[in-house]
Design a protein around this motif. Structure first.
Motif, PDB file in Angstrom:
ATOM      1  N   GLY A   1     -11.624 -22.652  72.911  1.00  0.00           N
ATOM      2  CA  GLY A   1     -12.417 -23.873  72.234  1.00  0.00           C
ATOM      3  C   GLY A   1     -11.694 -23.850  70.886  1.00  0.00           C
ATOM      4  N   LEU A   2     -11.506 -22.872  70.180  1.00  0.00           N
ATOM      5  CA  LEU A   2     -10.686 -22.916  68.890  1.00  0.00           C
ATOM      6  C   LEU A   2      -9.385 -23.620  69.082  1.00  0.00           C
ATOM      7  CD1 LEU A   2     -11.555 -19.337  67.282  1.00  0.00           C
ATOM      8  CD2 LEU A   2     -12.545 -21.530  66.596  1.00  0.00           C
ATOM      9  N   THR A   3      -8.518 -23.360  69.924  1.00  0.00           N
ATOM     10  CA  THR A   3      -7.407 -24.039  70.270  1.00  0.00           C
ATOM     11  C   THR A   3      -7.528 -25.626  70.350  1.00  0.00           C
ATOM     12  OG1 THR A   3      -6.416 -22.048  71.522  1.00  0.00           O
ATOM     13  CG2 THR A   3      -5.408 -24.254  71.807  1.00  0.00           C
ATOM     14  N   LEU A   4      -8.532 -26.023  71.097  1.00  0.00           N
ATOM     15  CA  LEU A   4      -8.935 -27.351  70.935  1.00  0.00           C
ATOM     16  C   LEU A   4      -9.447 -27.991  69.651  1.00  0.00           C
ATOM     17  CD1 LEU A   4     -10.467 -27.316  74.668  1.00  0.00           C
ATOM     18  CD2 LEU A   4      -8.295 -28.409  74.003  1.00  0.00           C
TER      19      LEU A   4
ATOM     20  N   GLY B   1      -7.491 -30.748  67.991  1.00  0.00           N
ATOM     21  CA  GLY B   1      -7.910 -31.959  68.228  1.00  0.00           C
ATOM     22  C   GLY B   1      -7.941 -32.247  69.447  1.00  0.00           C
ATOM     23  N   GLY B   2      -7.679 -31.272  70.564  1.00  0.00           N
ATOM     24  CA  GLY B   2      -7.351 -31.554  71.805  1.00  0.00           C
ATOM     25  C   GLY B   2      -6.137 -32.378  72.252  1.00  0.00           C
ATOM     26  N   LEU B   3      -5.238 -32.563  71.024  1.00  0.00           N
ATOM     27  CA  LEU B   3      -4.310 -33.261  71.366  1.00  0.00           C
ATOM     28  C   LEU B   3      -2.848 -32.212  71.256  1.00  0.00           C
ATOM     29  CD1 LEU B   3      -4.864 -36.283  69.375  1.00  0.00           C
ATOM     30  CD2 LEU B   3      -4.826 -36.166  71.487  1.00  0.00           C
ATOM     31  N   PRO B   4      -1.540 -32.570  72.141  1.00  0.00           N
ATOM     32  CA  PRO B   4      -0.500 -31.726  72.021  1.00  0.00           C
ATOM     33  C   PRO B   4       0.268 -31.824  70.759  1.00  0.00           C
ATOM     34  CG  PRO B   4      -0.042 -33.615  73.490  1.00  0.00           C
ATOM     35  CD  PRO B   4      -1.651 -33.678  73.031  1.00  0.00           C
ATOM     36  N   VAL B   5       0.731 -30.685  70.264  1.00  0.00           N
ATOM     37  CA  VAL B   5       1.602 -30.728  69.055  1.00  0.00           C
ATOM     38  C   VAL B   5       3.140 -30.979  69.186  1.00  0.00           C
ATOM     39  CG1 VAL B   5       2.413 -29.496  66.974  1.00  0.00           C
ATOM     40  CG2 VAL B   5       0.369 -28.982  68.081  1.00  0.00           C
ATOM     41  N   VAL B   6       3.616 -32.379  68.714  1.00  0.00           N
ATOM     42  CA  VAL B   6       4.734 -32.739  68.989  1.00  0.00           C
ATOM     43  C   VAL B   6       5.544 -33.009  67.813  1.00  0.00           C
ATOM     44  CG1 VAL B   6       3.884 -34.397  70.863  1.00  0.00           C
ATOM     45  CG2 VAL B   6       3.904 -35.447  68.595  1.00  0.00           C
ATOM     46  N   GLY B   7       6.829 -33.517  67.851  1.00  0.00           N
ATOM     47  CA  GLY B   7       7.760 -33.646  66.707  1.00  0.00           C
ATOM     48  C   GLY B   7       8.384 -32.348  66.482  1.00  0.00           C
ATOM     49  N   LEU B   8       8.561 -31.255  67.339  1.00  0.00           N
ATOM     50  CA  LEU B   8       9.224 -29.891  67.029  1.00  0.00           C
ATOM     51  C   LEU B   8      10.760 -30.152  66.597  1.00  0.00           C
ATOM     52  CD1 LEU B   8       7.614 -27.727  69.794  1.00  0.00           C
ATOM     53  CD2 LEU B   8       6.626 -28.717  67.384  1.00  0.00           C
TER      54      LEU B   8
END
Length: 313
Positions: A130-133, A137-144
Motif C-alpha cells: 500500500g505504501l509503495t502505491l 501514485g500507482g505509476l511506474p518511475v521512469v527516466g532512469l
C-alpha cells in the motif's frame, strides 16, 4: 532413517535439476543455446538472491510473506532517489537500505511483540504494498539513468554481470550460515528455540538480524529488477514470495526450521527458473505455472514431514 534414504534426500535437488535440464534439452531445440541460458540466469537471479535471505529466515523457524512487497517498495524508493539525484549508486543504496529497514521492522515485531512471523509478515505484505502505491501514485518511475541498466543487463566478458553479483551473494551467505556465530545460532533457534533461550542465546537480537538480512537481499533484488525493466514498478514482486519459499523447500529447507543450505536453495531456485523457461519454450499456459509452484510446495513439505516421521519411528 536408513543411511541410503538420507543420501537420496540430500542429493534429490541436484538429481531433479539435472533431470529437468536433460528433459528440456531434448524437448526444445532452443533450450540449450547461449542466448536462452543467459536469459534463464538473468530471469532467475532476482528469485535466487531473495531466496538466499529466505533461507536464513526458514532455517530459523520463521517465514517472510512480505518479500514481494518489499522488493517493489525498494525498487520504487531506489528509482525515485535515482531520478531525483541523478546518482545510480545513491539510488541502489537507497533501495538496499529501505529493504533492510523493512526486514528489521519485521524482525522487531516478531521478537519484541512475540507475534508469529506468518501474521507479522502477512500484515506487512499489505502495508508495504500500500505504501509503495501511495508514494508512487500507482505509476511506474521512469527516466532512469542509462547506466543503471548495466546492473541487470551488463556483461563481464561472456558472463552476465548479475551472475557475478549472485555468486558473490552465494559465497557470503554460505559463509554466514555455516561459518559464523549468526549461522550457528540460526540453526539452533530453528531446531529448538526454547533450548536456545536456555543456552543463553539472545534469540530476539538474532531474529532481528536474520530478517534484516532477508530484507537487505530483497532490496538488492529489487534494484536488479528495476535495472532489467528500467522502471520502478509499484506492482512488481506479486507472488514472488511463493517462488522464493518454493526455492528454499525444494532445496531441502524445512518449514519447521533447523534445516536448509545455501547451495540447496540455489539449486531449488534454478529448478523454478527452468520450469518457467521450459513452460514458455514449450508453449504451456503461464497460468499453469502457478499451479505447478503450489503443487511443488505441498509435495516438498509432504516429503519432509514423511521423512521426519520415518526418522522419529
Amino acid at each position: 532413517m536408513p543411511k541410503e534414504s538420507s543420501v537420496v534426500q540430500r542429493f534429490l535437488p541436484f538429481i531433479s535439476l539435472a533431470a529437468l535440464f536433460v528433459i528440456l534439452s531434448i524437448a526444445s531445440p532452443y533450450f540449450l543455446t547461449a542466448t536462452n541460458i543467459s536469459s534463464v540466469i538473468r530471469q532467475t537471479v532476482v528469485i535466487n538472491i531473495m531466496a538466499l535471505g529466505m533461507t536464513l529466515v526458514i532455517v530459523s523457524g520463521g517465514i517472510d510473506l512480505s518479500v514481494g512487497s518489499i522488493l517493489a517498495f525498494s525498487g520504487v524508493v531506489g528509482t525515485m532517489t535515482m531520478v531525483s539525484t541523478d546518482s545510480v549508486m545513491l539510488g541502489i543504496l537507497a533501495g538496499i537500505v529501505s529493504g533492510a529497514l523493512w526486514g528489521c521492522a519485521n524482525g522487531l515485531m516478531i521478537a519484541r511483540m512475540r507475534i508469529p512471523p506468518f501474521i507479522v509478515t502477512l500484515g506487512t505484505l499489505g502495508i508495504v504494498r500500500g505504501l509503495t502505491l501511495v508514494i508512487s501514485g500507482g505509476l511506474p518511475v521512469v527516466g532512469l539513468p542509462k547506466e543503471h541498466g548495466f546492473l541487470g543487463e551488463g556483461t563481464v566478458g561472456p558472463a552476465p554481470f548479475v551472475l557475478v553479483v549472485l555468486v558473490a551473494c552465494v559465497i557470503v551467505a554460505h559463509f554466514v550460515l555455516h561459518s559464523t556465530k549468526l549461522g550457528r545460532y540460526t540453526y539452533a533457534i530453528g531446531s529448538n528455540e526454547a533450548a536456545a533461550v536456555y543456552a543463553g542465546i539472545p534469540v530476539g537480537r538474532f531474529k532481528v538480524a536474520i530478517y534484516a538480512i532477508c530484507g537487505l537481499l530483497t532490496g538488492l533484488a529489487g534494484m536488479i529488477e528495476t535495472s532489467r525493466l528500467m522502471t520502478g514498478q509499484p506492482t512488481a514482486g506479486v507472488t514472488y514470495e511463493l517462488q522464493v519459499i518454493a526455492a528454499v523447500v525444494i532445496g531441502g529447507g524445512s518449514l519447521t526450521g533447523g534445516e536448509g543450505t545455501v547451495i540447496g536453495t540455489l539449486i531449488g531456485a534454478f529448478i523454478m527458473g527452468l520450469l518457467s523457461n521450459g513452460s514458455d519454450l514449450l508453449g504451456i499456459n503461464p497460468y499453469w505455472q502457478q499451479v505447478i509452484i503450489g503443487a511443488i510446495i505441498i509435495l516438498a513439505v509432504a516429503l519432509d514431514v514423511a521423512r521426519k516421521r520415518r526418522f522419529a519411528s
